[in-house]
Design an enzyme around this catalytic site. Structure first.
Site, short mmCIF file in Angstrom:
data_model
loop_
_atom_site.label_atom_id
_atom_site.label_comp_id
_atom_site.label_asym_id
_atom_site.label_seq_id
_atom_site.Cartn_x
_atom_site.Cartn_y
_atom_site.Cartn_z
N CYS A 1 33.84 60.23 19.54
CA CYS A 1 34.42 61.18 20.50
C CYS A 1 35.58 61.93 19.86
CB CYS A 1 34.83 60.47 21.78
SG CYS A 1 35.10 61.63 23.16
N ASP B 1 40.31 55.21 27.28
CA ASP B 1 40.58 55.79 28.61
C ASP B 1 41.30 54.75 29.46
OD1 ASP B 1 38.12 57.43 27.54
OD2 ASP B 1 39.17 58.64 29.04
#
Ligand code: RI2
Length: 311
Positions: A128, A197
């Site tokens: 990512c 996250d």
């Protein structure tokens, strides 16, 4: 609709559509949006100010359900005080500035701490586009270490393309692979470095979909797996037993022509959960910790959030 609300809704939409993305940036942008909203709100009634700010905070909170940086940032904002509108405004603005400052300093500090674990000649794999993981990689490169990066595409949104452009700009030798090539390349990798996250109370990691498969590969290949996470990515709610909601995004992100098919559905979870057993270390701004220490980080760094909730 008032101008302050229009501006806030515009930021909320950018976060929802991922024009603004990456957990740390989402938190900082939400903090700035709430600050601007509070500063331009036209009212002299503290009651109305409080109600409007709460409404705006709720709108921002609903944009991305998983990223705890967003809810932690908003909760820090909402701890403002003041017995009339002007002092409340100032207090909220100060909280926002403190959050942004804390975030930027944390990312730099994690870069310094994490880069010490990278050796000259290492190959790093990242998934990512994590500003915090990239801070580690860039700091290692800037300190003169000769490193090579393997970056995954990170379907369906291809954040890997952002990553390779950044690495290219910094002059770091980089190879792009499809997500499913991780097992093929893992034996060339010395360190996997990913962002976060959410970190839960038991030290598990919630991160971009595909992270758990990479961790499994790394575990099987005995490759070190490092997570880069500021302390505001740790979730106080998980101490209270709450599960982290996993955001499900639109089918069209995976297969744009899905409406032409009658018998097919697309499942598009944005994140997955990596068990703490697969994580070697979590680099935070207060040190490199084993995942099992996450509970203590939450208690010490975010304790105010759970105060009074534990019976
Ligand atoms: P930083 C991103 O989420 C990715 O999952 C990335 O690993 C994580 O945020 C952390 O990013 P998305 O917004 O906070 O792309 O390290 O869904 O920048």
């Amino acid at each position: 609709m008032t101008r302050p609300m229009e501006d806030l809704l515009e930021t909320a939409e950018k976060i929802r559509s991922m024009e603004i993305r990456g957990a740390a940036l989402i938190g900082r942008e939400a903090a700035s949006a709430l600050k601007d909203f509070a500063l331009s709100l036209e009212t002299s009634s503290l009651q109305e100010f409080n109600a409007e700010v709460s409404r705006a905070a709720e709108i921002l909170l609903k944009t991305r359900p998983t990223a705890v940086s967003l809810s932690n940032a908003i909760r820090m904002m909402m701890r403002y005080s003041g017995d009339e509108v002007e002092s409340a405004r100032r207090s909220l603005a100060e909280n926002a500035d403190n959050f942004v400052d804390r975030s930027l300093k944390a990312i730099e500090r994690i870069g310094e701490i994490g880069s010490r674990r990278i050796r000259d000649g290492d190959t790093v794999l990242t998934h990512c586009n994590s500003s915090v993981a990239l801070s580690i990689i860039k700091t290692a490169h800037d300190s003169g270490k000769d490193i090579r990066v393997i970056a995954t595409e990170s379907r369906p949104r291809y954040q890997g393309h952002l990553t390779i452009k950044m690495l290219d700009g910094w002059g770091i030798e980089t190879e792009l692979v499809v997500d499913s090539a991780v097992r093929t390349v893992i034996n060339e990798v010395d360190q996997v470095i990913v962002g976060a996250d959410v970190i839960t109370a038991n030290g598990s990691l919630v991160n971009k979909i595909g992270t758990a498969q990479i961790a499994l590969c790394a575990h099987e290949a005995r490759t070190s797996f490092m997570v880069a996470a500021e302390t505001y990515k740790f979730s106080p709610d998980t101490i209270m037993g709450e599960l982290v909601p996993i955001e499900m995004r639109a089918a069209e992100e995976v297969y744009p022509e899905i409406s032409e098919l009658k018998n097919v559905r697309v499942r598009n979870p944005a994140f997955d959960v990596t068990p703490h057993q697969y994580i070697d270390v979590i680099c935070t701004e207060v040190g490199a910790i084993p995942p099992e220490m996450s509970y203590l980080i939450i208690k010490e760094m975010l304790g105010w959030e759970i105060e009074g909730r534990i019976q």
